[in-house]
Scaffold this motif. Structure first.
Motif, PDB file in Angstrom:
ATOM      1  N   ALA A 167      11.885  -2.047  24.841  1.00 19.83           N
ATOM      2  CA  ALA A 167      11.437  -2.986  23.904  1.00 19.83           C
ATOM      3  C   ALA A 167      12.269  -4.340  23.563  1.00 19.83           C
ATOM      4  CB  ALA A 167      11.731  -2.012  22.598  1.00 19.83           C
ATOM      5  N   GLY A 168      13.319  -4.740  24.028  1.00 19.70           N
ATOM      6  CA  GLY A 168      13.759  -6.047  24.118  1.00 19.70           C
ATOM      7  C   GLY A 168      15.263  -5.951  23.321  1.00 19.70           C
TER       8      GLY A 168
ATOM      9  N   ALA B 194      14.282   7.969  11.522  1.00 20.88           N
ATOM     10  CA  ALA B 194      13.334   6.716  12.067  1.00 20.88           C
ATOM     11  C   ALA B 194      12.368   6.959  13.095  1.00 20.88           C
ATOM     12  CB  ALA B 194      14.132   5.468  12.326  1.00 20.88           C
ATOM     13  N   ALA B 195      12.821   7.876  13.918  1.00 20.32           N
ATOM     14  CA  ALA B 195      12.007   7.887  15.244  1.00 20.32           C
ATOM     15  C   ALA B 195      12.240   9.643  15.505  1.00 20.32           C
ATOM     16  CB  ALA B 195      12.063   7.103  16.219  1.00 20.32           C
ATOM     17  N   VAL B 196      11.087  10.422  15.879  1.00 21.84           N
ATOM     18  CA  VAL B 196      10.977  11.470  16.828  1.00 21.84           C
ATOM     19  C   VAL B 196      10.267  11.269  17.790  1.00 21.84           C
ATOM     20  CG1 VAL B 196      10.491  14.134  16.861  1.00 21.84           C
ATOM     21  CG2 VAL B 196      11.172  12.720  14.549  1.00 21.84           C
TER      22      VAL B 196
ATOM     23  N   VAL C  31      15.826   0.234  11.295  1.00 25.17           N
ATOM     24  CA  VAL C  31      14.651   1.159  11.152  1.00 25.17           C
ATOM     25  C   VAL C  31      13.228   0.653  11.665  1.00 25.17           C
ATOM     26  CG1 VAL C  31      13.014   2.227   9.494  1.00 25.17           C
ATOM     27  CG2 VAL C  31      15.533   2.256   8.820  1.00 25.17           C
ATOM     28  N   ALA C  32      13.354  -0.615  11.552  1.00 24.37           N
ATOM     29  CA  ALA C  32      12.091  -1.094  12.467  1.00 24.37           C
ATOM     30  C   ALA C  32      11.996  -0.913  13.933  1.00 24.37           C
ATOM     31  CB  ALA C  32      11.919  -2.683  11.919  1.00 24.37           C
ATOM     32  N   ALA C  33      13.216  -1.241  14.266  1.00 26.46           N
ATOM     33  CA  ALA C  33      13.332  -1.246  15.828  1.00 26.46           C
ATOM     34  C   ALA C  33      13.198  -0.036  16.618  1.00 26.46           C
ATOM     35  CB  ALA C  33      15.045  -1.887  16.197  1.00 26.46           C
ATOM     36  N   VAL C  34      14.008   0.974  15.776  1.00 27.03           N
ATOM     37  CA  VAL C  34      13.656   2.445  16.045  1.00 27.03           C
ATOM     38  C   VAL C  34      12.288   2.987  15.952  1.00 27.03           C
ATOM     39  CG1 VAL C  34      14.852   4.633  15.546  1.00 27.03           C
ATOM     40  CG2 VAL C  34      16.300   2.815  15.873  1.00 27.03           C
TER      41      VAL C  34
END
Length: 322
Positions: free
Chosen positions: A28-29, A91-93, A208-211
């Motif tokens: 994702a960069g 923040a992510a699953v 949080v936004a990245a993950v």
């Protein structure tokens, strides 16, 4: 944003899981740096119940997050307490691996082919209870250790078989060592088994936004239902617990189907119940099924003094490993 510091335990499975998440973030960069964190569970040779349950694996990494030494942490979701940690957010699953358990047995035997009296190792009261309930006459022994250690008990002849999480073997590219994938009709997995939790500080909006781009909606819905059931049962039940939610097609669109097990570790009592509910109300579904189990007798079940290592799940010394 500078390179994301991703904290990981040093075990082969933990670093593989963390490396998978790091690769997705790099795609994702984002720049990602892995930071090894040593936990009490990694250095102690005692059974997990003796050192406070598997929470010892998550605690050190969470401290590193809160202290600002790392930006992101990757956990096996079943290792996390159901109570949120103040200041942190999952923040992510990401998309879930196969949640089932597997058998690794001598001579490539299956559960049904193991002779009565065969010695089977597991670090989980949940597995112990469900294996005992099958009535196969197995001698189930508590063990702990990493994947190499546990499989080594079989190859060395100390045990006839061990039961492990399929997801761990898959991530380590060792599925060929499994002699049987165990049907959830026989042994339901632990709540959250096969899923990862990517955690960061709630006040780091950039992280949080990245993950959050790694989040999988179906996986999150399923594990929310399973963990809601677990959290509700913890208030009134200390018996081993298994749970599995799946996304199914209903008459009016997507729904969640949730199955659960609560039983005694010696296999003499087992409660298996299921419920279907709205896709967008996973926590309500888990809570409703938990209350059905409690009303049907789960509240009267207790962990026996002989309970082996980690609470997988005997709520709630909070967590569990593969």
């Amino acid at each position: 944003m500078t390179a994301l510091r991703l904290g990981t335990r040093r075990s082969a499975l933990a670093t593989t899981q963390s490396g998978w998440v790091a690769d997705r973030l790099r795609e994702a960069g984002h720049e990602v740096e892995l930071v090894e964190i040593t936990t009490e569970g990694d250095v102690s040779g005692e059974l997990l119940t003796a050192i406070g349950g598997t929470g010892v694996f998550a605690a050190a990494i969470r401290h590193a997050l809160l202290d600002g030494r790392i930006d992101v942490a990757v956990h096996s979701l079943k290792d996390l307490p159901t109570t949120p940690e103040p200041g942190l957010v999952v923040a992510a699953v990401p998309v879930r691996e196969d949640s089932r358990d597997v058998l690794v047995a001598r001579d490539k035997l299956t559960l049904g082919e193991l002779p009565p009296g065969s010695v089977v190792g597991t670090g989980s009261p949940r597995r112990t209870a469900q294996l005992a309930a099958l009535g196969l006459g197995l001698d189930i022994r508590p063990i702990r250790g990493n994947v190499d250690t546990r499989i080594g008990f079989v190859t060395s002849g100390k045990l006839d078989a061990v039961v492990l999480a399929r997801a761990g073997l898959s991530r380590l590219d060792r599925l060929d060592e499994a002699t049987e994938v165990i049907d959830p009709i026989q042994v339901l997995p632990a709540p959250g088994q096969g899923a990862l939790a990517v955690e960061c500080r709630s006040d780091r909006a950039d992280v949080v936004a990245a993950v959050s781009a790694l989040d999988d909606a179906d996986t999150r819905a399923c594990v929310l239902a399973e963990r809601s059931l677990l959290a509700s049962l913890e208030a009134g039940c200390t018996a081993p617990i298994g749970a599995l939610a799946e996304v199914v097609e209903g008459d009016d669109g997507l729904e969640l189907s949730l199955r659960a097990f609560v039983g005694s570790e010696d296999g003499s009592v087992e409660l298996r119940r299921s419920l279907v509910g709205p896709y967008d109300e996973p926590e309500a579904l888990g809570s409703r099924l938990a209350h059905i189990l409690l009303e049907d007798g789960a509240a009267d079940l207790q962990v026996t003094p002989s309970a082996g290592p980690a609470p997988d799940h005997a709520p709630h010394q909070p967590e569990q490993v593969s």
